[in-house]
Design a protein around this motif. Structure first.
Motif, short mmCIF file in Angstrom:
data_model
loop_
_atom_site.label_atom_id
_atom_site.label_comp_id
_atom_site.label_asym_id
_atom_site.label_seq_id
_atom_site.Cartn_x
_atom_site.Cartn_y
_atom_site.Cartn_z
N ILE A 197 0.78 -1.05 -0.20
CA ILE A 197 -0.07 0.08 -0.01
C ILE A 197 1.06 1.35 0.05
O ILE A 197 1.75 1.35 0.97
CB ILE A 197 -1.02 -0.08 1.42
N LEU A 198 0.81 1.96 -0.94
CA LEU A 198 1.57 3.21 -1.11
C LEU A 198 0.73 4.44 -0.76
O LEU A 198 -0.50 4.46 -1.03
CB LEU A 198 2.06 3.50 -2.74
N LEU A 199 1.47 5.43 0.20
CA LEU A 199 0.74 6.36 0.52
C LEU A 199 1.49 7.70 -0.08
O LEU A 199 2.65 7.82 0.01
CB LEU A 199 0.85 6.64 2.04
N ASP A 200 0.55 8.45 -0.60
CA ASP A 200 1.02 9.79 -1.55
C ASP A 200 0.33 10.92 -1.24
O ASP A 200 -0.86 10.80 -1.98
CB ASP A 200 1.50 9.54 -2.97
N MET A 201 0.57 11.98 -0.78
CA MET A 201 -0.25 13.15 -0.46
C MET A 201 -1.46 12.88 0.52
O MET A 201 -2.58 12.82 -0.13
CB MET A 201 -0.47 13.65 -1.77
N VAL A 202 -1.30 12.18 1.58
CA VAL A 202 -2.48 11.77 2.41
C VAL A 202 -2.74 12.46 3.41
O VAL A 202 -3.14 12.19 4.52
CB VAL A 202 -2.08 10.13 3.07
N GLY A 203 -2.37 13.95 3.51
CA GLY A 203 -2.78 14.71 4.55
C GLY A 203 -3.36 16.12 4.25
O GLY A 203 -3.61 17.07 4.89
N GLY A 204 -3.63 16.31 3.00
CA GLY A 204 -4.15 17.35 2.40
C GLY A 204 -5.49 17.79 2.48
O GLY A 204 -6.44 16.98 2.90
N GLU A 205 -5.77 19.12 2.64
CA GLU A 205 -7.26 19.65 2.90
C GLU A 205 -8.16 19.11 1.68
O GLU A 205 -7.60 19.25 0.51
CB GLU A 205 -7.08 21.07 3.04
N GLY A 206 -9.13 18.84 2.03
CA GLY A 206 -10.51 18.48 1.23
C GLY A 206 -10.03 17.29 0.41
O GLY A 206 -10.43 17.04 -0.57
N ALA A 207 -9.12 16.32 0.86
CA ALA A 207 -8.62 15.13 0.07
C ALA A 207 -9.77 13.98 -0.05
O ALA A 207 -10.36 13.87 1.13
CB ALA A 207 -7.43 14.63 0.44
N GLN A 208 -9.93 13.55 -1.13
CA GLN A 208 -10.71 12.17 -1.25
C GLN A 208 -9.80 11.29 -2.17
O GLN A 208 -9.00 11.70 -3.18
CB GLN A 208 -11.69 12.55 -1.99
N PHE A 209 -9.82 10.10 -1.84
CA PHE A 209 -8.93 9.07 -2.46
C PHE A 209 -9.66 8.36 -3.41
O PHE A 209 -10.53 7.24 -3.02
CB PHE A 209 -8.20 8.36 -1.34
#
Length: 360
Positions: A247-259
């Motif tokens: 499982i790769l995590l990239d940019m997982v702390g930004g405002e308004g993020a949906q994955f």
């Protein structure tokens, strides 16, 4: 549906079929009315079975601390942009290694001199921290830890050659991994049945800048992951068993993020995608993990899938309505700072991974 025919013989056949069909409709209607009469019994049975299935999937494991992850993210930013070959990069390397070691993990450093798109020699270090290294069933949780040297997507062209602080695009993924390591070390109430390789990939963000006169080369990105995937430090000559997925995590702390569900992930590791998005639903984070398709992203998980043959997904945001970038407004800009890190996003990703780890 009945299909109209032109010749008479077929018309006779169709008329007979129509009569039979009407008879069947009457029978079906009768059965429906019967079922309707006993609907409490039938529906309650099905509802109970469905509820039971849902109740079997309860949140498990410790509570992920968004405050702690936020601090780990800020700690990395205190060094400044962790661009390749810089003092900040070296200081952050030492910090990451010491923090993982303080949580009882076995840490290996895979060092290599890699060549950037422009011929620059990049002194790279992939940091591999192993939880329960003796476990034969293992998974990978990974992120890149270097910073983009150029804010080439900044709305102000004057900033295009400035380095990126990379609070989200780099530090957030490491911060989530660090908090998971801390939880695994400090929570003694239960122990996962798997081993975990936390991998901090280096030299991910030295890809061809937008202002370059060279054509963007996909191979200029994810250099550390490419090197790791070709050398694979597992098996008889390596350390520990080969992981079953990543499982790769990239940019997982930004405002308004949906994955959204990234397309390479669905192609190579559809089962892992389902596992993670299901876990997000169980812990109440479905709003962050909508079951919608994203796009194909060139990231560290590509060589992990294509070269290492380890099914790996990418948890990466998709901002469908952002005019500046589908990765969000701070991507590769000087605004990628702690002011735009959201604890709620960190918590959503972190608690989802806790669920995955403790139910594996």
């Amino acid at each position: 549906m009945l299909r109209l025919c032109r010749n008479s013989s077929n018309n006779k056949y169709m008329k007979k079929k129509t009569i039979v069909t009407r008879t069947l409709i009457i029978l079906v209607a009768g059965l429906f009315l019967y079922a309707y009469a006993i609907r409490p019994l039938v529906i309650n049975h099905r509802t109970t079975a469905s509820v039971d299935d849902v109740e079997k999937q309860k949140p498990v494991g410790p509570t992920f601390s968004a405050d702690s992850a936020y601090q780990f993210c800020a700690d990395q930013c205190t060094f400044g942009p962790r661009t390749m070959n810089s003092q900040a990069h070296e200081q952050c390397r030492q910090w990451i290694v010491s923090k993982f070691q303080s949580y009882g993990l076995t840490v290996d450093q895979q060092q290599a001199d890699l060549t950037g798109y422009d011929g620059t020699t990049l002194h790279a270090t992939n940091i591999i921290a192993r939880y329960q290294p003796e476990a034969q069933t293992r998974i990978i949780i990974a992120a890149h830890w270097d910073s983009r040297p150029w804010a080439d997507n900044d709305p102000d062209e004057a900033n295009h050659h400035k380095p990126v602080m990379a609070a989200n695009d780099g530090a957030s993924g490491v911060a989530v991994m660090m908090e998971l390591a801390r939880l695994l070390y400090s929570d003694k109430s239960s122990t996962p049945h798997i081993g975990i390789d936390f991998i901090c990939f280096d030299a991910e963000d030295w890809g061809t800048p937008q202002w370059s006169d060279q054509q963007d080369d996909p191979q200029s990105w994810a250099l550390g992951a490419q090197y790791w995937s070709k050398s694979l430090p597992y098996g008889e000559n390596g350390n520990g068993a080969r992981p079953i997925y990543g499982i790769l995590l990239d940019m997982v702390g930004g405002e308004g993020a949906q994955f959204f569900q990234e397309q390479y992930s669905k192609h190579y590791a559809a089962g892992v995608v389902r596992k993670v998005w299901r876990a997000a639903g169980v812990v109440g984070k479905s709003s962050f993990f909508p079951k919608r398709e994203g796009s194909y992203i060139t990231d560290d998980h590509v060589p992990m899938n294509q070269v290492a043959n380890i099914p790996t997904i990418d948890i990466i945001p998709y901002h469908a309505d952002c005019p500046q970038s589908s990765f969000g407004p701070t991507w590769h800009t000087i605004s990628d700072t702690m002011e735009h890190i959201d604890r709620n996003t960190l918590a959503a990703v972190g608690q989802t991974l806790v669920q995955v780890i403790y139910t594996e």
